[in-house]
Design a protein around this motif. Structure first.
Motif: not given
Length: 290
Positions: A1-5, A14-24, A26-28, A61-68
């Motif tokens: 996952m490539r996540v943008m918050i 807190a959401i970023a930390e959860a996604f990072k722990s899942a191996g994503a 993360v940008s914000g 960065e948007f070009a690679e984002v899978t989860h927003l």
């Protein structure tokens, strides 16, 4: 996952930390260079976004984002991110698979202490909550247009490390406001993060109440925190005569019990389903100060 918050503040981090722990990855976004430095130190790729336009790096960065995840509340002129993305979502984020929009249980309005579910029609009584309903629906429409599921997370009163009754008691700012039969739901910030990750991993769309199991009087939380601290709770103050800001008083205008049954039925398990166990964990671990 490539996540943008978008809006990587208290809940967003807190959401970023959860996604990072899942191996994503993360940008914000934040509004200032100082906040960007803090994100970088936490392993979150930072971007400055003031709501006016996308910078070249952010647009790239948007070009690679899978989860927003959209955590920025709408202002007086609406949702700044939505304005910039309306009609362009697919072109800006060609790999997008899921959107999470952080909303509020305030959209339900007042129900006299009765229970509400995701099926309860929204009847907000405050301008900011009315705007939330419109924004929720607009995001859902944008997602439908590009066939991307949009989860609308309706959050109860947020608390957690650094923002809780212990902090208020320690500062001398805790108040025990008594309004007959008034109840509130609340949610620990780590459970917001966990619920967001849960919905994102399963690409679930729709409305979900993200709230604890036990709506209750706000003064009871203060009393329990004081008990754990071994200190006397502040004196009771009658709601009708207590000095309060218009904003603080407005929260007491909506009295309801919010059900989380839909999220539980989907398979999500809360780490902190009630305030007593949550407060005990924060006090015993010392994390209440964090």
């Amino acid at each position: 996952m490539r996540v943008m918050i978008f809006g990587c503040g208290y809940s967003g981090q807190a959401i970023a930390e959860a996604f990072k722990s899942a191996g994503a990855s993360v940008s914000g976004t934040v509004r200032t260079p100082e906040s960007a430095e803090k994100l970088a130190k936490c392993g979150i790729k930072p971007f400055i976004f003031d709501g006016s336009a996308f910078g070249d790096e952010l647009a790239g960065e948007f070009a690679e984002v899978t989860h927003l995840v959209q955590s920025i509340p709408p202002g007086g002129t609406g949702d700044p991110l939505l304005k910039l993305m309306t009609g362009r979502l697919g072109a800006l984020c060609p790999k997008l698979e899921w959107i999470g929009y952080l909303s509020t249980v305030g959209v339900y309005g007042d129900h006299g202490g009765g229970w509400v579910t995701e099926e309860t029609p929204g009847s907000p009584i405050q301008g900011r909550s009315i705007e939330r309903v419109d924004t929720e629906e607009a995001w859902a429409a944008e997602g439908d247009a590009v066939h991307v599921p949009v989860a609308r997370l309706r959050l109860a009163g947020i608390y957690g490390p650094g923002r809780n009754a212990f902090v208020n008691l320690a500062r001398g700012t805790a108040r025990r406001i008594i309004k007959k039969d008034q109840v509130f739901n609340r949610i620990r910030v780590e459970d917001i993060a966990g619920a967001t990750l849960f919905l994102a991993e399963r690409k679930l769309g729709g409305i979900y109440n993200v709230t604890d199991d036990e709506p209750g009087p706000p003064q009871d939380v203060i009393v329990e925190a004081a008990r754990l601290m071994g200190t006397a709770p502040p004196p009771e103050q009658d709601y009708e005569t207590a000095e309060m800001t218009p904003m603080a008083r407005s929260f007491y205008g909506a009295n309801k019990r919010v059900s989380n049954a839909k999220l539980r039925a989907a398979g999500f398990e809360f780490r902190f389903p009630n305030y007593r166990m949550s407060l005990a964990e924060m006090w015993d671990s010392g994390r209440w100060k964090a």
